[in-house]
Structure formats: structure tokens, C-alpha cells
Design a protein around this motif. Structure first.
Motif, PDB file in Angstrom:
ATOM      1  N   ASP A 119       0.846  -1.185   0.000  1.00 13.91           N
ATOM      2  CA  ASP A 119       0.000   0.000   0.000  1.00 13.91           C
ATOM      3  C   ASP A 119       0.884   1.238   0.000  1.00 13.91           C
ATOM      4  OD1 ASP A 119      -2.363   1.426   0.006  1.00 13.91           O
ATOM      5  OD2 ASP A 119      -2.806   1.079   2.122  1.00 13.91           O
ATOM      6  N   LYS A 120       0.283   2.363  -0.345  1.00 11.68           N
ATOM      7  CA  LYS A 120       0.976   3.652  -0.335  1.00 11.68           C
ATOM      8  C   LYS A 120       0.054   4.628   0.389  1.00 11.68           C
ATOM      9  CE  LYS A 120       3.423   4.804  -4.022  1.00 11.68           C
ATOM     10  NZ  LYS A 120       3.779   5.328  -5.358  1.00 11.68           N
TER      11      LYS A 120
ATOM     12  N   ASP B 217      -1.101   7.931  -1.893  1.00 15.18           N
ATOM     13  CA  ASP B 217      -1.255   7.796  -3.341  1.00 15.18           C
ATOM     14  C   ASP B 217      -1.729   6.376  -3.641  1.00 15.18           C
ATOM     15  OD1 ASP B 217      -1.150   8.589  -5.983  1.00 15.18           O
ATOM     16  OD2 ASP B 217       1.017   8.819  -6.059  1.00 15.18           O
ATOM     17  N   TYR B 218      -1.880   6.094  -4.906  1.00 16.50           N
ATOM     18  CA  TYR B 218      -2.258   4.737  -5.290  1.00 16.50           C
ATOM     19  C   TYR B 218      -1.009   3.915  -5.579  1.00 16.50           C
ATOM     20  CZ  TYR B 218      -1.225   5.972 -10.129  1.00 16.50           C
ATOM     21  OH  TYR B 218      -0.579   6.347 -11.279  1.00 16.50           O
ATOM     22  N   VAL B 219      -1.140   2.606  -5.498  1.00 14.40           N
ATOM     23  CA  VAL B 219      -0.038   1.699  -5.806  1.00 14.40           C
ATOM     24  C   VAL B 219      -0.038   1.485  -7.322  1.00 14.40           C
ATOM     25  CG1 VAL B 219       0.859  -0.631  -5.507  1.00 14.40           C
ATOM     26  CG2 VAL B 219      -0.158   0.556  -3.567  1.00 14.40           C
ATOM     27  N   SER B 220       1.076   1.790  -7.948  1.00 14.12           N
ATOM     28  CA  SER B 220       1.180   1.654  -9.401  1.00 14.12           C
ATOM     29  C   SER B 220       1.691   0.264  -9.784  1.00 14.12           C
ATOM     30  CB  SER B 220       2.132   2.715  -9.966  1.00 14.12           C
ATOM     31  OG  SER B 220       3.463   2.442  -9.560  1.00 14.12           O
TER      32      SER B 220
ATOM     33  N   SER C 108      -1.923  -4.538  -4.901  1.00 13.27           N
ATOM     34  CA  SER C 108      -2.426  -3.539  -3.957  1.00 13.27           C
ATOM     35  C   SER C 108      -3.666  -4.096  -3.266  1.00 13.27           C
ATOM     36  CB  SER C 108      -2.783  -2.255  -4.713  1.00 13.27           C
ATOM     37  OG  SER C 108      -3.972  -2.455  -5.458  1.00 13.27           O
TER      38      SER C 108
ATOM     39  N   LEU D 109      -9.687  -1.747  -4.897  1.00 14.13           N
ATOM     40  CA  LEU D 109     -10.739  -0.762  -4.685  1.00 14.13           C
ATOM     41  C   LEU D 109     -11.663  -1.139  -3.536  1.00 14.13           C
ATOM     42  CD1 LEU D 109     -11.705  -0.009  -8.396  1.00 14.13           C
ATOM     43  CD2 LEU D 109     -10.330   1.402  -6.867  1.00 14.13           C
TER      44      LEU D 109
ATOM     45  N   ARG E  40     -10.788  -2.591  -0.732  1.00 14.47           N
ATOM     46  CA  ARG E  40      -9.853  -2.873   0.355  1.00 14.47           C
ATOM     47  C   ARG E  40     -10.550  -2.973   1.704  1.00 14.47           C
ATOM     48  NH1 ARG E  40      -5.730   0.964   0.174  1.00 14.47           N
ATOM     49  NH2 ARG E  40      -5.064   0.288   2.210  1.00 14.47           N
TER      50      ARG E  40
ATOM     51  N   PHE F 217      -9.939   7.234   4.731  1.00 11.30           N
ATOM     52  CA  PHE F 217     -10.888   7.111   3.620  1.00 11.30           C
ATOM     53  C   PHE F 217     -12.215   7.801   3.899  1.00 11.30           C
ATOM     54  CE2 PHE F 217      -7.852   3.670   2.911  1.00 11.30           C
ATOM     55  CZ  PHE F 217      -7.463   3.984   1.612  1.00 11.30           C
TER      56      PHE F 217
ATOM     57  N   ASN G 228     -15.413   8.386   1.481  1.00  9.59           N
ATOM     58  CA  ASN G 228     -15.581   7.269   0.563  1.00  9.59           C
ATOM     59  C   ASN G 228     -16.762   6.390   0.972  1.00  9.59           C
ATOM     60  OD1 ASN G 228     -13.179   7.152  -1.436  1.00  9.59           O
ATOM     61  ND2 ASN G 228     -12.232   7.635   0.521  1.00  9.59           N
TER      62      ASN G 228
END
Length: 153
Positions: A46-47, A50-53, A84, A87, A89, A100, A103
Motif C-alpha cells: 500500500d501507499k 497515493d495509489y499503488v502503481s 495492492s 478498490l 480494500r 478514507f 468514501n
């Protein structure tokens, strides 16, 4: 003596956490299980901000593969998968709910509630969800499970 799958998971966490953190990421979970007759080692990263690329996953996979090959921890063949949390998670801590906030989530207590995370009180553990136009308060200690959901509206 051969290690159990749970012992392997524990050792993989110990070996991979420093690598993942050095790359500016977090180790979210490690799973080692037999799937469709093949051993699968899944490392979920995880990051924070930011998102995990895909590139993040590639770098972690490369570094961890080198370390695991060197340690020769896992007997026989296995497949390594780095991904990751996704979505949908899981929300595993009160900090996850704060992170979050805003969300859409699904929480399970004695019933299932779907709604937007409106507010989180870290001190009391109260989480306020906006569900069907109403505010619903649940306490973190009462949760059986929780995860983000993709809002389709």
C-alpha cells in the motif's frame, strides 16, 4: 524441518517489510496458500498518500524475489504475486476509516450498512456513516468486518 504456511507468512513479513518500507511503501498483508494445486505467495502493498502503481508492484516483486531466492525460505515451487489492496480494500483500523473519510464503505455489525464515511472519532471509536440520507453511528469495536466499495452512483 519444513515450516508451516503460517510460519512462512510470518518469516516473509520479517524479510519483506524493510524492503517495502525502503521503497516508500507499506506492507499491507502477506498470504501463502495452496490454490488450484499450486502454492501462491501473495504480497499486498500500500501507499499512504497515493495509489499503488504497476511499477511499484514490479519493483517490490523484483527486490523480494531476490531476497527470497537468497534466503531459500520456501521449499519447492511457488508463484509470487505482488498487488495492492484494491478498490474494495478492507478497513482494518480506525485510522483506515479516517484516511478514507468521504468514501463509500460497507460495514458489518449485527447488520450490514452501506454508506459514506462522514466522520470518525478516534477517541471514542465512533464512525458516522451517511446511509440512505440518514446518519448511522457504529463503533469500531462492534465491527465484524468493513471494506470500501465502489460507488456506482
Amino acid at each position: 524441518m519444513s515450516l508451516s504456511p503460517k510460519e512462512i507468512e510470518k518469516r516473509v513479513v520479517e524479510l519483506t517489510k524493510p524492503i517495502v518500507e525502503h521503497l516508500g511503501l507499506e506492507l499491507f498483508d502477506v498470504k501463502y496458500k495452496l490454490q488450484s494445486g499450486k502454492w501462491l505467495l501473495t504480497i499486498i502493498i500500500d501507499k499512504k498518500d497515493d495509489y499503488v502503481s504497476t511499477r511499484d508492484c514490479e519493483l517490490v516483486s523484483y527486490e523480494i524475489e531476490k531476497k527470497l531466492d537468497h534466503e531459500d525460505l520456501i521449499p519447492g515451487r511457488y508463484f509470487l504475486e505482488v498487488s495492492s489492496p484494491g478498490l474494495d480494500r478492507p478497513l482494518r483500523s480506525i485510522e483506515d476509516f479516517k484516511r478514507f473519510q468521504g468514501n463509500f464503505a460497507k460495514v458489518k455489525t449485527t447488520k450490514t450498512i452501506r454508506g459514506y464515511i462522514k466522520d470518525v472519532n478516534s477517541e471514542t471509536g465512533d464512525i458516522i456513516l451517511e446511509s440512505d440520507g440518514k446518519e448511522v453511528t457504529v463503533n469500531f469495536k462492534d465491527l465484524k468486518s468493513a471494506n470500501l466499495e465502489v460507488d456506482m452512483f
